[in-house]
Design a protein around this motif. Sequence first.
Motif: not given
Length: 328
Positions: A65-72
């Motif tokens: 997933v992507e959270i605030n532009g960060d890959t997670a």
Amino acid sequence: MEPILRYHGEFKKGRLGAKKYPLRLELYPSHIEGEGFWVEGTGDLSQYTISINIGMAQIRKASEVEINGDTALQIEYTKYQTYDGTKEYVIVLGVQNCDEWISAIAKTKEAFFENEKREKDLAYKKRLAEKEEAARKAEEEARLAAEEEARKAEEAARLAAEEEARKAEEVARLAAEALRAEEEAKARAEAEAKAAAAAKAREEAELQARAEAEAARAREATAAAKAAEEAKMAEERALEELAAKALAQAEEAARAAQADEHITAATQEETVSEPITHMGEEEAVMSDEKITVDEFKEKLDKLMLLKDAGILSEAEFSAEKAKLISLM
């Protein structure tokens, strides 16, 4: 134990990265552990990181997933070992190789279930083997119990036969002893009867001898008594004769004395008057001391008893007897 896959990083949260949160994720054959964010019911991340420890059986899937532009990396799981329809999520930010983690988690999960199935199969086989072993043991125990029962029955039959033989032998022995005892008792009874007859004959002979001896003693006693009676009667007659003679002598002496007194009185009246009075007193005393024939016999019997008892000697007895005679 070394993890299969490991990730370490940190997440800066807040204005100008004022707050840093350490992030960690480690994959093991049976579980995943580490530190990440929990997805709240509103879909937002939790304010603080939480400790992660999720068993392989609880993991539903892993995804990028992507959270605030960060890959997670997002891990969907259930709280319980058995899936009940509820879902929970944890997020580990900063994981760049999410595909590798997703593949590794899927393979690890598959291996976990295969291993679990293997363990279940092994446990089933073990239980089955244990059941078979228990059945074999039960069959063996039943066989041994049957053999033991058969042995016991055979032993009981043997012992019963031996006991019956022993009893028969004992009965025969007792019968022989009883017969022997009966014969001995019969012989003993015959001997006792003979001994009793002999004893009775001996007793009768002794009784007859005693009776004859008693009769002889009775005859002797009768003769002795008769002789004693005759002696006593002769002695009494002798005493009576002696008493009569003594009495005659005494009377004659008295008459002679009176004749002498009369002669003396005629010649010497004055001189003899006092003696005559005195002689009269003596005669009075003597007349007072005279005894009868019965009294003489009684006193003489007493003297004889004293002599027989050893109290009087022969001389003393003769002196006392003379005194009695003088009193007649």
